[in-house]
Enzyme design. Structure first.
Site, mmCIF file in Angstrom:
data_model
loop_
_atom_site.group_PDB
_atom_site.id
_atom_site.type_symbol
_atom_site.label_atom_id
_atom_site.label_comp_id
_atom_site.label_asym_id
_atom_site.label_seq_id
_atom_site.Cartn_x
_atom_site.Cartn_y
_atom_site.Cartn_z
ATOM 1 N N TYR A 101 -0.198 -60.425 -18.798
ATOM 2 C CA TYR A 101 -1.337 -60.766 -18.044
ATOM 3 C C TYR A 101 -1.500 -62.202 -18.442
ATOM 4 O O TYR A 101 -1.828 -62.984 -17.486
ATOM 5 C CB TYR A 101 -2.675 -60.141 -18.574
ATOM 6 C CG TYR A 101 -2.675 -58.684 -18.355
ATOM 7 C CD1 TYR A 101 -3.015 -58.105 -17.136
ATOM 8 C CD2 TYR A 101 -2.261 -57.767 -19.410
ATOM 9 C CE1 TYR A 101 -3.165 -56.772 -16.879
ATOM 10 C CE2 TYR A 101 -2.201 -56.377 -19.066
ATOM 11 C CZ TYR A 101 -2.733 -55.840 -17.859
ATOM 12 O OH TYR A 101 -2.863 -54.505 -17.842
ATOM 13 N N ASN A 124 -6.201 -53.971 -7.655
ATOM 14 C CA ASN A 124 -5.134 -54.086 -6.540
ATOM 15 C C ASN A 124 -5.124 -53.033 -5.529
ATOM 16 O O ASN A 124 -4.949 -51.957 -5.893
ATOM 17 C CB ASN A 124 -3.897 -54.273 -7.306
ATOM 18 C CG ASN A 124 -2.857 -54.445 -6.587
ATOM 19 O OD1 ASN A 124 -2.831 -54.545 -5.387
ATOM 20 N ND2 ASN A 124 -1.439 -54.114 -7.120
ATOM 21 N N CYS A 132 1.467 -54.382 -9.706
ATOM 22 C CA CYS A 132 0.615 -54.285 -10.852
ATOM 23 C C CYS A 132 1.073 -53.690 -12.241
ATOM 24 O O CYS A 132 0.903 -54.149 -13.203
ATOM 25 C CB CYS A 132 -0.748 -54.227 -10.577
ATOM 26 S SG CYS A 132 -0.958 -52.748 -9.837
ATOM 27 N N HIS A 133 2.259 -52.627 -11.852
ATOM 28 C CA HIS A 133 2.408 -51.795 -13.009
ATOM 29 C C HIS A 133 3.506 -52.670 -13.799
ATOM 30 O O HIS A 133 3.940 -52.333 -14.787
ATOM 31 C CB HIS A 133 3.296 -50.753 -12.404
ATOM 32 C CG HIS A 133 4.523 -50.855 -11.740
ATOM 33 N ND1 HIS A 133 4.115 -51.042 -10.345
ATOM 34 C CD2 HIS A 133 5.846 -50.833 -11.842
ATOM 35 C CE1 HIS A 133 5.393 -51.251 -9.758
ATOM 36 N NE2 HIS A 133 6.429 -51.183 -10.513
ATOM 37 N N GLU A 159 12.486 -48.322 -12.898
ATOM 38 C CA GLU A 159 12.937 -49.928 -12.759
ATOM 39 C C GLU A 159 13.804 -50.217 -13.811
ATOM 40 O O GLU A 159 14.187 -51.449 -13.814
ATOM 41 C CB GLU A 159 11.542 -50.652 -12.645
ATOM 42 C CG GLU A 159 10.739 -50.356 -11.362
ATOM 43 C CD GLU A 159 9.844 -51.537 -10.960
ATOM 44 O OE1 GLU A 159 9.839 -52.634 -11.569
ATOM 45 O OE2 GLU A 159 9.146 -51.336 -10.142
#
Length: 177
Positions: A101, A124, A132-133, A159
């Site tokens: 963040y 979001n 945002c993950h 990912e």
């Protein structure tokens, strides 16, 4: 107002995508019955236009065939710091990478705005497409995520950011177990 929408099943639950003629305006971690009521009075068409394309691309993402989305986003309702931070995240934090963040606040040119960044991530309107993950707590923890930390973890495993647990091996493409 005319909107299109599509729903799809995913490894993190049912998703509903809503779009205007110019871009995706909402990706919700819930079914259409829970989402479409917010658009009372709008002319809704299912599985057409940008929403159908976004759902197709999300399906490819979950099947390991897509790392970037190229559907337009309806940025119009967003403004100020919120718009700037979400665009910065989309443009500077690619598939397989994360940022804290605080790091996202710094990338956005507002190093003092770490808490505001957390609030922006929580609101979001187009998660997954604006990823945002990929934003984590500065201390190395997962931070927050609206659909829950298990969903955030699954996305980060998908990912390649986190190693899968035995329960998450189904996220790996064939031959990667």
């Amino acid at each position: 107002m005319s909107l299109s929408w599509s729903a799809l099943a995913s490894p993190v639950g049912e998703l509903t995508v809503v779009a205007t003629a110019s871009g995706v305006c909402r990706v919700a971690f819930s079914g259409p019955d829970e989402v479409l009521g917010e658009y009372a009075g709008a002319e809704l068409s299912r599985d057409t236009g940008i929403a159908a394309e976004a759902a197709r691309q999300l399906g490819e993402y979950f099947a390991w065939r897509r790392r970037e989305f190229d559907v337009p986003i309806e940025w119009a309702p967003l403004e100020g710091l919120r718009l700037h931070v979400l665009r910065t995240l989309l443009e500077l934090v690619p598939f397989g990478e994360t940022v804290s963040y605080k790091g996202l606040a710094e990338l956005s040119g507002r190093p003092e705005a770490s808490r505001a960044v957390g609030t922006i991530m929580g609101g979001n309107p187009v998660p997954l497409i604006v990823p945002c993950h990929r934003v984590l707590a500065s201390g190395g923890g997962l931070g927050g995520f609206g659909p829950g930390l298990a969903a955030k973890r699954r996305l980060l495993v998908l990912e390649g950011v986190l190693e899968p647990s035995l329960l998450e091996l189904d996220l790996l493409p064939a031959g990667q177990e």
